[in-house]
Design an enzyme around this catalytic site. Sequence first.
Site, PDB file in Angstrom:
ATOM      1  N   GLU A 160       0.853  -1.186   0.000  1.00 36.80           N
ATOM      2  CA  GLU A 160       0.000   0.000   0.000  1.00 36.80           C
ATOM      3  C   GLU A 160       0.895   1.244   0.000  1.00 36.80           C
ATOM      4  O   GLU A 160       1.789   1.380   0.836  1.00 36.80           O
ATOM      5  CB  GLU A 160      -0.925  -0.014   1.230  1.00 36.80           C
ATOM      6  CG  GLU A 160      -1.882   1.164   1.248  1.00 36.80           C
ATOM      7  CD  GLU A 160      -3.208   0.877   1.951  1.00 36.80           C
ATOM      8  OE1 GLU A 160      -3.471  -0.285   2.313  1.00 36.80           O
ATOM      9  OE2 GLU A 160      -3.983   1.845   2.121  1.00 36.80           O
ATOM     10  N   GLU A 282     -10.875   4.255   8.985  1.00 34.91           N
ATOM     11  CA  GLU A 282     -11.022   3.903   7.572  1.00 34.91           C
ATOM     12  C   GLU A 282     -11.536   2.478   7.391  1.00 34.91           C
ATOM     13  O   GLU A 282     -10.991   1.696   6.610  1.00 34.91           O
ATOM     14  CB  GLU A 282      -9.683   4.098   6.840  1.00 34.91           C
ATOM     15  CG  GLU A 282      -9.174   5.525   6.938  1.00 34.91           C
ATOM     16  CD  GLU A 282      -7.892   5.791   6.165  1.00 34.91           C
ATOM     17  OE1 GLU A 282      -7.103   4.856   5.963  1.00 34.91           O
ATOM     18  OE2 GLU A 282      -7.695   6.951   5.754  1.00 34.91           O
ATOM     19  N   LYS A 356       0.532  10.716  13.498  1.00 36.58           N
ATOM     20  CA  LYS A 356       1.047  11.297  12.248  1.00 36.58           C
ATOM     21  C   LYS A 356       1.454  12.749  12.507  1.00 36.58           C
ATOM     22  O   LYS A 356       0.848  13.411  13.335  1.00 36.58           O
ATOM     23  CB  LYS A 356      -0.013  11.246  11.146  1.00 36.58           C
ATOM     24  CG  LYS A 356      -0.258   9.841  10.613  1.00 36.58           C
ATOM     25  CD  LYS A 356      -1.168   9.838   9.381  1.00 36.58           C
ATOM     26  CE  LYS A 356      -1.412   8.403   8.915  1.00 36.58           C
ATOM     27  NZ  LYS A 356      -2.229   8.326   7.686  1.00 36.58           N
ATOM     28  N   ASP A 361      -3.181  14.191   7.076  1.00 33.00           N
ATOM     29  CA  ASP A 361      -2.609  12.996   6.461  1.00 33.00           C
ATOM     30  C   ASP A 361      -1.426  13.294   5.547  1.00 33.00           C
ATOM     31  O   ASP A 361      -1.579  13.283   4.330  1.00 33.00           O
ATOM     32  CB  ASP A 361      -3.717  12.285   5.662  1.00 33.00           C
ATOM     33  CG  ASP A 361      -3.348  10.861   5.305  1.00 33.00           C
ATOM     34  OD1 ASP A 361      -2.415  10.330   5.913  1.00 33.00           O
ATOM     35  OD2 ASP A 361      -4.007  10.278   4.418  1.00 33.00           O
ATOM     36  N   GLU A 383       4.702   9.557  13.492  1.00 34.90           N
ATOM     37  CA  GLU A 383       4.682   8.756  12.269  1.00 34.90           C
ATOM     38  C   GLU A 383       5.016   9.663  11.094  1.00 34.90           C
ATOM     39  O   GLU A 383       4.372  10.690  10.882  1.00 34.90           O
ATOM     40  CB  GLU A 383       3.297   8.113  12.089  1.00 34.90           C
ATOM     41  CG  GLU A 383       3.236   7.171  10.899  1.00 34.90           C
ATOM     42  CD  GLU A 383       1.929   6.372  10.822  1.00 34.90           C
ATOM     43  OE1 GLU A 383       1.442   5.888  11.873  1.00 34.90           O
ATOM     44  OE2 GLU A 383       1.390   6.258   9.712  1.00 34.90           O
ATOM     45  N   GLU A 389       3.537   9.507  -0.538  1.00 33.00           N
ATOM     46  CA  GLU A 389       2.185   9.225  -1.044  1.00 33.00           C
ATOM     47  C   GLU A 389       1.538  10.446  -1.697  1.00 33.00           C
ATOM     48  O   GLU A 389       0.977  10.345  -2.778  1.00 33.00           O
ATOM     49  CB  GLU A 389       1.328   8.729   0.125  1.00 33.00           C
ATOM     50  CG  GLU A 389      -0.131   8.557  -0.216  1.00 33.00           C
ATOM     51  CD  GLU A 389      -0.966   8.138   1.005  1.00 33.00           C
ATOM     52  OE1 GLU A 389      -0.402   7.805   2.058  1.00 33.00           O
ATOM     53  OE2 GLU A 389      -2.202   8.161   0.884  1.00 33.00           O
TER      54      GLU A 389
END
Length: 677
Positions: A160, A282, A356, A361, A383, A389
């Site tokens: 992922e 999620e 995070k 995000d 994190e 991404e």
Amino acid sequence: LAEDGSRGWLRYAPVRPTGHNTLDVPSTIVALNSTKISPVFTAGQELRNGISSILAKNVQVRADGCSNSSAVIVGTVDAYRAAYGDVKEAEALEDDGYLIHSTPDKVIILGCNERGALYGAFEYLSQIARNNVTSGVHVSNPQAPIRWTNEWDNMDGTIERGYGGASNFFRDGYVVDNVTRAAEYARLLASVGINGVVVNNVNANATLLSDRNVEGLGRLADAMRPYGVQLGVSLNFASPNATLGTFDPLDPKVDAWWANITNQIYKKVPDMAGFLVKANSEGQPGPLTYNRTLADGANMFARAVAPHGGVVMFRAFVYDNHITYANWTSDRANAQLEFFQHLDGKFDENVVVQIKYGPIDFQVREAPSPLFAALHNTSTAIELQVTPEYLGQNCHFVYLAPLWKEILDFDLRAESRPSKIKDIITGERFKRPLGGYAGVPGAGTNTTWLGSHMAMSNLYAYGKLAWDASLGSEDILQDWIRLTFGFDQKVLDTITDISMRSWPAYEGYSGNLGVQTLTDILYTHFGPNPASQDNNGWGQWLRAGNVTIGMDRTIENGTGNAGNYPPEIAEIFNDVDKTPDNLLLWFHHVPYTRRLKSNKTVIQHFYDAHYEGAASAQSFVKQWESLEGKIDKERYEHQLFRQTYQAGHSLVWRDSINEYFYNLSRIEDESNRVGNH
Ligand code: GCW
């Protein structure tokens, strides 16, 4: 000469010694008590391979040696003391720390533990490879105990958000048979001080826990153990459901189920680092299904690993992805505090809440997560995504250390006292026993590991910062460049320049002023698609209209998110005049015509930044081309392809974003570049 990218920065390329230090490296390695495979054994092998390759010397390794002959001695402090007597400087060593005492005919590399000795060996080799051996005594301790990667590898072999090929760990539902790649990866990670790898995706699958896969985890751990890298696993919260028909964390049957499977894993992986859990996020299952708290959920795993010394990394990335756009005060950025603040102090001692860096995000720019300042009785970790991404997925190049450092150095002023995020996550600020770093590399089977040679500076920098967050982005980068591409001054200057301009460039042609990255939000997270951000339940909103734009996160009129920060910081973020330009639209909803501190209007800043960012991306191609012949053809061509792609795509970005906001606002570009075609 063709370059084998899989060696990353551990190339041990020949160096023609210029200083006297490197010439004097002894030809005998003594790896103390290293009769069996262990990190000290590895250190001995690594020193032999490294020194013989870098300095073209014949080098022998022995497991013991006489104290007065010329040698590189590597081992634990205890082993050294038993063999040769006391070393005073060793008193300064902490867990995983090392010291290097280097004199012309004797080099002593000692670790507080075996892993530390290996880290010392890698550091010494790095110094030789950079032709920069420090003489005298050099002591180094890691600032944080947890320095892990989180691999988002799926059991079917995909990764992922990974852009470097298939999984190194799984294939067709099972752990791979050949664990060579796992060992090579552990070697790279150990060389920058990383001590744990969670091998499977946080979106975890219960089939990881089958007998065959638990057996496989044992093989993976065996492959990484010689490098001092401990294995960890992500768990699916509902795993017991198939057998028990429930996964209620307060049901004793469920507790017993987890204790049992945990014991099975520890039979195969006696030094397992711990579990990583994504719950109620999620679509993932979690304790909220049973009206239990997230702490109840985390503590269930904590009880299971506690007897084995394991830790539970429990992710704070919990939010509702069906929030109401029509409601002006809805805000995904508030979720972390809503879900976690009231649980402060309710987590077991071996739980670490993994946060995070920002409240949304991994965007190109975010305000730091306020949760770091809100948990005083809970250990925390940050994190970071090494895999970009939202930042071009390694088809664009962004050197991330400056972004990370901006967050790590941010002083949240909890209780009106110095509270830099880097000091909170090490456990220092709130006197917590645990804490640290979780980096998501997305490393795959590609020979470049990540999909691009240049992206490896991010993996390198991640490890270095997790060890010592006070290091400078550029210093880290230049060490990496020397190790990866050699000593040519032009290569060093050019790659430094490209790298240090890469984040501003990407931010320039993607999302400015804290508005978020503006990628496609629903599927790919790649390429421009600002329209995808508003009018859905995901909460990554721009609130972009014809006249105004930005999230109103003020206390009085907005979502109240600015008030989630400690008072001194809240005062800045809550005030449109005090908020720095680069976070303006993160916290405020303003007219496109509002003037920034730079004196430009918001819309003109958008237009200009997009042109400037895209122009930088064009210049990167020319700069890279100027290195032709100075680095090997294979890596030169590989990166040239990516820089060329990025340059083209940056124009797509520039024009789509500018046209989008021109169409919304109908405000002309002062330089007549936008909207007049
Ligand atoms: O932003 C999202 C990513 C998901 C990821 C999730 C998470 C692993 O798009 O791919 O899932 O974050 O961090 O859990």
